[in-house]
Scaffold this motif. Structure first.
Motif: not given
Length: 221
Positions: A83-98, A71-80
Motif C-alpha cells: 500500500s505504498t508509493i515511493i517517489l525518489l529524486d536523486a538530484k535533490r536527494k528527496l524521498r516522498t512516501t504516499i 537521466d534516471r534521477s527521478q523514480i517512482a516505486v509502486f509497491d501496492i
C-alpha cells in the motif's frame, strides 16, 4: 503511463506510445513471478513531432519501478502489496512516501465534488469505453474529447492485468499531484483494455467538435 514530478502533465498536441518487451523476454521461469519491461515516449504532434517525455517502467510482479529518462534521477516505486508509493529524486536527494489509501480517498473526494458541482461529465465519471477486438482499437469519449488506443494482444491475461494495475495507480498519482483533466475517463479506458486482455501501443486524446474529430488537436494525460 509516466509519473511526473514538479510540473503539469497535461499538454496540447501530445501522443503517447508504449513499447513492451516480447513475451519470450518478459517471463521468469516461475510462472507466478511476472516481469515486464515497458518504454513509453510522449511526443508533441505537429509538422515535426518532438519528444517531450520518456520513461522506462520495470515490473517485478506486483512491484513497479517507473524511471524518468534520460537521466534516471527521478523514480517512482509502486509497491501496492504494501500500500505504498515511493517517489525518489536523486538530484535533490528527496524521498516522498504516499499511501495508496490516500490516493483512493482523494479520488473519491474528487468524484463527489464533481458530482455536487455538476462537473462529473468534465472529468469523465460517466465514460463508457468500448473496444473492437478485430482492429484492436479501444475508445473512451467524454464531452469535447475522445481517447483512442491502439492495442496489441497480451500473451497472457495476467500480463494485461499487471500493466493495467500499474497504469491505474499512475493515473491516480498524476491526478493527486496535478488535479486536472479527465482521470476517470482514462481509468475507464484502462479497465476496458485489461478486460480485453490487450496492451497499449499508443494512446491519443483527440479534441472533438460535435460528432466530428479534429485530428490536428491532440492531448494526453
Amino acid at each position: 503511463m509516466s509519473t511526473k514530478f514538479g510540473k503539469a502533465v497535461l499538454m496540447l498536441g501530445v501522443f503517447l506510445a508504449t513499447s513492451i518487451a516480447p513475451a519470450g523476454d518478459i517471463f521468469a521461469q516461475n510462472r507466478d513471478h511476472l516481469t515486464l519491461r515497458a518504454e513509453t515516449k510522449i511526443f508533441v504532434e505537429g509538422r515535426k513531432p518532438a519528444l517531450v517525455g520518456e520513461t522506462l517502467t520495470l515490473f517485478d510482479s506486483a512491484v513497479v519501478y517507473d524511471v524518468q529518462l534520460p537521466d534516471r534521477s527521478q523514480i517512482a516505486v509502486f509497491d501496492i502489496p504494501r500500500s505504498t508509493i515511493i517517489l525518489l529524486d536523486a538530484k535533490r536527494k528527496l524521498r516522498t512516501t504516499i499511501k495508496s489509501e490516500d490516493l483512493i480517498q482523494f479520488m473519491t473526494a474528487l468524484k463527489q465534488q464533481a458530482i455536487e458541482t455538476g462537473k462529473s461529465e468534465t472529468i469523465g465519471i460517466h465514460t463508457q469505453p468500448h473496444g473492437d477486438p478485430k482492429t484492436g482499437i479501444y475508445q473512451a469519449g467524454f464531452p469535447g474529447f475522445l481517447y483512442v488506443a491502439q492495442t496489441q494482444p497480451a500473451s497472457r491475461s495476467e500480463l494485461a492485468h499487471l500493466y493495467s494495475e500499474f497504469t491505474g495507480w499512475a493515473i491516480r498519482l498524476n491526478t493527486y499531484q496535478h488535479p486536472h483533466g479527465a482521470p476517470f475517463a482514462r481509468l475507464a479506458l484502462n479497465e476496458q483494455m485489461s478486460v480485453g486482455g490487450v496492451l497499449p501501443q499508443s494512446i491519443t486524446l483527440k479534441a472533438t467538435m460535435g460528432e466530428q474529430t479534429d485530428p490536428s488537436f491532440r492531448a494526453s494525460i
